[in-house]
Write a protein that holds these residues in place. Structure first.
Motif, PDB file in Angstrom:
ATOM      1  N   SER A  95      14.217  15.538  -6.139  1.00 32.52           N
ATOM      2  CA  SER A  95      14.889  14.961  -4.975  1.00 32.52           C
ATOM      3  C   SER A  95      14.419  15.620  -3.684  1.00 32.52           C
ATOM      4  CB  SER A  95      16.405  15.119  -5.108  1.00 32.52           C
ATOM      5  OG  SER A  95      16.883  14.383  -6.202  1.00 32.52           O
ATOM      6  N   ILE A  96      14.271  16.937  -3.715  1.00 33.88           N
ATOM      7  CA  ILE A  96      13.778  17.656  -2.534  1.00 33.88           C
ATOM      8  C   ILE A  96      12.353  17.224  -2.209  1.00 33.88           C
ATOM      9  CG2 ILE A  96      13.126  19.933  -1.657  1.00 33.88           C
ATOM     10  CD1 ILE A  96      15.532  21.031  -3.308  1.00 33.88           C
ATOM     11  N   LEU A  97      11.513  17.130  -3.234  1.00 30.64           N
ATOM     12  CA  LEU A  97      10.134  16.693  -3.014  1.00 30.64           C
ATOM     13  C   LEU A  97      10.076  15.260  -2.502  1.00 30.64           C
ATOM     14  CD1 LEU A  97       8.387  18.286  -6.117  1.00 30.64           C
ATOM     15  CD2 LEU A  97       8.166  19.001  -3.735  1.00 30.64           C
ATOM     16  N   ASN A  98      11.002  14.421  -2.966  1.00 29.09           N
ATOM     17  CA  ASN A  98      11.041  13.028  -2.519  1.00 29.09           C
ATOM     18  C   ASN A  98      11.385  12.894  -1.046  1.00 29.09           C
ATOM     19  OD1 ASN A  98      10.281  10.807  -4.117  1.00 29.09           O
ATOM     20  ND2 ASN A  98      11.868  11.359  -5.592  1.00 29.09           N
ATOM     21  N   ILE A  99      12.146  13.828  -0.519  1.00 29.43           N
ATOM     22  CA  ILE A  99      12.432  13.823   0.920  1.00 29.43           C
ATOM     23  C   ILE A  99      11.121  13.928   1.697  1.00 29.43           C
ATOM     24  CG2 ILE A  99      13.473  15.136   2.805  1.00 29.43           C
ATOM     25  CD1 ILE A  99      15.718  15.887   0.796  1.00 29.43           C
ATOM     26  N   PHE A 100      10.263  14.859   1.279  1.00 30.17           N
ATOM     27  CA  PHE A 100       8.977  15.035   1.951  1.00 30.17           C
ATOM     28  C   PHE A 100       8.046  13.854   1.683  1.00 30.17           C
ATOM     29  CE2 PHE A 100      10.450  19.469   1.355  1.00 30.17           C
ATOM     30  CZ  PHE A 100      10.576  19.798   2.700  1.00 30.17           C
ATOM     31  N   ILE A 101       8.057  13.336   0.473  1.00 33.06           N
ATOM     32  CA  ILE A 101       7.205  12.193   0.137  1.00 33.06           C
ATOM     33  C   ILE A 101       7.593  10.985   0.977  1.00 33.06           C
ATOM     34  CG2 ILE A 101       6.708  10.505  -1.689  1.00 33.06           C
ATOM     35  CD1 ILE A 101       6.805  12.894  -3.672  1.00 33.06           C
ATOM     36  N   ASN A 102       8.885  10.719   1.094  1.00 40.08           N
ATOM     37  CA  ASN A 102       9.333   9.582   1.909  1.00 40.08           C
ATOM     38  C   ASN A 102       8.957   9.756   3.372  1.00 40.08           C
ATOM     39  OD1 ASN A 102      10.410   8.173  -0.251  1.00 40.08           O
ATOM     40  ND2 ASN A 102      12.410   9.135  -0.043  1.00 40.08           N
ATOM     41  N   LYS A 103       9.015  10.987   3.853  1.00 38.43           N
ATOM     42  CA  LYS A 103       8.626  11.252   5.236  1.00 38.43           C
ATOM     43  C   LYS A 103       7.124  10.999   5.422  1.00 38.43           C
ATOM     44  CE  LYS A 103      10.046  14.432   8.771  1.00 38.43           C
ATOM     45  NZ  LYS A 103      10.962  13.556   9.410  1.00 38.43           N
ATOM     46  N   ILE A 104       6.298  11.393   4.451  1.00 37.61           N
ATOM     47  CA  ILE A 104       4.853  11.176   4.522  1.00 37.61           C
ATOM     48  C   ILE A 104       4.526   9.686   4.461  1.00 37.61           C
ATOM     49  CG2 ILE A 104       2.686  11.486   3.265  1.00 37.61           C
ATOM     50  CD1 ILE A 104       3.758  14.261   2.434  1.00 37.61           C
ATOM     51  N   VAL A 105       5.148   8.980   3.538  1.00 38.42           N
ATOM     52  CA  VAL A 105       4.843   7.564   3.333  1.00 38.42           C
ATOM     53  C   VAL A 105       5.286   6.718   4.525  1.00 38.42           C
ATOM     54  CG1 VAL A 105       5.385   5.564   1.892  1.00 38.42           C
ATOM     55  CG2 VAL A 105       4.841   7.737   0.821  1.00 38.42           C
ATOM     56  N   LYS A 106       6.418   7.065   5.123  1.00 37.98           N
ATOM     57  CA  LYS A 106       6.931   6.266   6.255  1.00 37.98           C
ATOM     58  C   LYS A 106       6.163   6.539   7.539  1.00 37.98           C
ATOM     59  CE  LYS A 106      11.433   5.428   4.407  1.00 37.98           C
ATOM     60  NZ  LYS A 106      12.865   5.501   4.560  1.00 37.98           N
ATOM     61  N   ASP A 107       5.538   7.690   7.670  1.00 42.95           N
ATOM     62  CA  ASP A 107       4.784   8.018   8.895  1.00 42.95           C
ATOM     63  C   ASP A 107       3.390   7.523   8.809  1.00 42.95           C
ATOM     64  OD1 ASP A 107       6.932   9.255   9.999  1.00 42.95           O
ATOM     65  OD2 ASP A 107       6.263  11.272   9.462  1.00 42.95           O
ATOM     66  N   MET A 147       0.823  -1.195   0.000  1.00 44.23           N
ATOM     67  CA  MET A 147       0.000   0.000   0.000  1.00 44.23           C
ATOM     68  C   MET A 147       0.871   1.264   0.000  1.00 44.23           C
ATOM     69  SD  MET A 147      -3.071   0.803  -0.186  1.00 44.23           S
ATOM     70  CE  MET A 147      -4.155   2.128   0.051  1.00 44.23           C
ATOM     71  N   ARG A 148       1.975   1.232   0.782  1.00 41.60           N
ATOM     72  CA  ARG A 148       2.876   2.388   0.822  1.00 41.60           C
ATOM     73  C   ARG A 148       3.520   2.644  -0.531  1.00 41.60           C
ATOM     74  NH1 ARG A 148       6.070   1.942   6.580  1.00 41.60           N
ATOM     75  NH2 ARG A 148       4.225   2.139   7.874  1.00 41.60           N
ATOM     76  N   TRP A 149       3.832   1.557  -1.251  1.00 42.59           N
ATOM     77  CA  TRP A 149       4.459   1.690  -2.562  1.00 42.59           C
ATOM     78  C   TRP A 149       3.522   2.413  -3.527  1.00 42.59           C
ATOM     79  CZ3 TRP A 149       3.931  -0.830  -7.496  1.00 42.59           C
ATOM     80  CH2 TRP A 149       5.014  -0.620  -8.347  1.00 42.59           C
ATOM     81  N   ILE A 150       2.243   2.064  -3.511  1.00 47.08           N
ATOM     82  CA  ILE A 150       1.265   2.712  -4.383  1.00 47.08           C
ATOM     83  C   ILE A 150       1.106   4.179  -4.005  1.00 47.08           C
ATOM     84  CG2 ILE A 150      -1.169   2.757  -5.067  1.00 47.08           C
ATOM     85  CD1 ILE A 150      -1.129  -0.325  -4.739  1.00 47.08           C
ATOM     86  N   LEU A 151       1.028   4.465  -2.723  1.00 48.12           N
ATOM     87  CA  LEU A 151       0.943   5.852  -2.266  1.00 48.12           C
ATOM     88  C   LEU A 151       2.172   6.635  -2.700  1.00 48.12           C
ATOM     89  CD1 LEU A 151      -0.445   8.085  -0.609  1.00 48.12           C
ATOM     90  CD2 LEU A 151       0.745   7.177   1.411  1.00 48.12           C
ATOM     91  N   SER A 152       3.343   6.018  -2.590  1.00 48.82           N
ATOM     92  CA  SER A 152       4.576   6.672  -3.020  1.00 48.82           C
ATOM     93  C   SER A 152       4.557   6.959  -4.520  1.00 48.82           C
ATOM     94  CB  SER A 152       5.768   5.786  -2.668  1.00 48.82           C
ATOM     95  OG  SER A 152       6.955   6.363  -3.114  1.00 48.82           O
ATOM     96  N   LEU A 153       4.060   6.022  -5.320  1.00 50.69           N
ATOM     97  CA  LEU A 153       3.974   6.239  -6.771  1.00 50.69           C
ATOM     98  C   LEU A 153       3.026   7.387  -7.110  1.00 50.69           C
ATOM     99  CD1 LEU A 153       3.875   2.607  -8.195  1.00 50.69           C
ATOM    100  CD2 LEU A 153       5.745   4.249  -8.346  1.00 50.69           C
ATOM    101  N   VAL A 154       1.895   7.432  -6.434  1.00 50.80           N
ATOM    102  CA  VAL A 154       0.917   8.507  -6.692  1.00 50.80           C
ATOM    103  C   VAL A 154       1.496   9.854  -6.276  1.00 50.80           C
ATOM    104  CG1 VAL A 154      -1.340   9.407  -6.023  1.00 50.80           C
ATOM    105  CG2 VAL A 154      -1.087   6.986  -6.577  1.00 50.80           C
ATOM    106  N   LEU A 155       2.152   9.903  -5.122  1.00 46.76           N
ATOM    107  CA  LEU A 155       2.749  11.159  -4.673  1.00 46.76           C
ATOM    108  C   LEU A 155       3.895  11.593  -5.582  1.00 46.76           C
ATOM    109  CD1 LEU A 155       2.688  10.686  -0.799  1.00 46.76           C
ATOM    110  CD2 LEU A 155       1.217  12.163  -2.192  1.00 46.76           C
ATOM    111  N   ASN A 156       4.661  10.635  -6.085  1.00 51.76           N
ATOM    112  CA  ASN A 156       5.712  10.966  -7.053  1.00 51.76           C
ATOM    113  C   ASN A 156       5.118  11.500  -8.349  1.00 51.76           C
ATOM    114  OD1 ASN A 156       8.050  10.472  -5.585  1.00 51.76           O
ATOM    115  ND2 ASN A 156       8.051   8.305  -6.107  1.00 51.76           N
TER     116      ASN A 156
END
Length: 113
Positions: A101-113, A1-10
């Protein structure tokens, strides 16, 4: 589920980059989603190879060369998607890679929390 959320946010991050820069054109959210999937595959397969091959220059530039590698993966994504995902020039790809890359920092923080 996190992977799909990460793809959509990317994909949303790619759409934001498209909105901010005239040099990048993405034909809709579905193309951005496909580009996000392709980028994920390239980052899993091609990027580690490029990092190993360019390790000396990456060390000399204190890691800044990784932005060039990210720009290369964006350009490879453009090559695979054709005229539905356009980046006008390598300079634009580097700027987009830095912002992504900067946006991915925030995306990874959102997906991991």
């Amino acid at each position: 589920m996190r992977w799909i959320l990460s793809l959509v946010l990317n994909a949303l991050a790619l759409m934001l980059i498209d909105y901010l820069f005239d040099g990048i054109t993405i034909d809709g959210f579905m193309i951005a989603l496909v580009a996000s999937i392709i980028l994920a595959m390239l980052n899993a397969i091609v990027k580690p190879i490029l990092v190993i091959l360019t390790l000396p220059i990456t060390i000399v530039t204190l890691g800044l060369f990784l932005f060039v590698i990210n720009a290369v993966t964006l350009m490879l994504t453009q090559a695979l998607l054709g005229d539905k995902f356009i980046i006008n020039g390598f300079g634009t790809a580097i700027i987009a890679a830095i912002l992504f890359s900067i946006l991915n920092i925030f995306i990874n923080k959102i997906v991991k929390d």
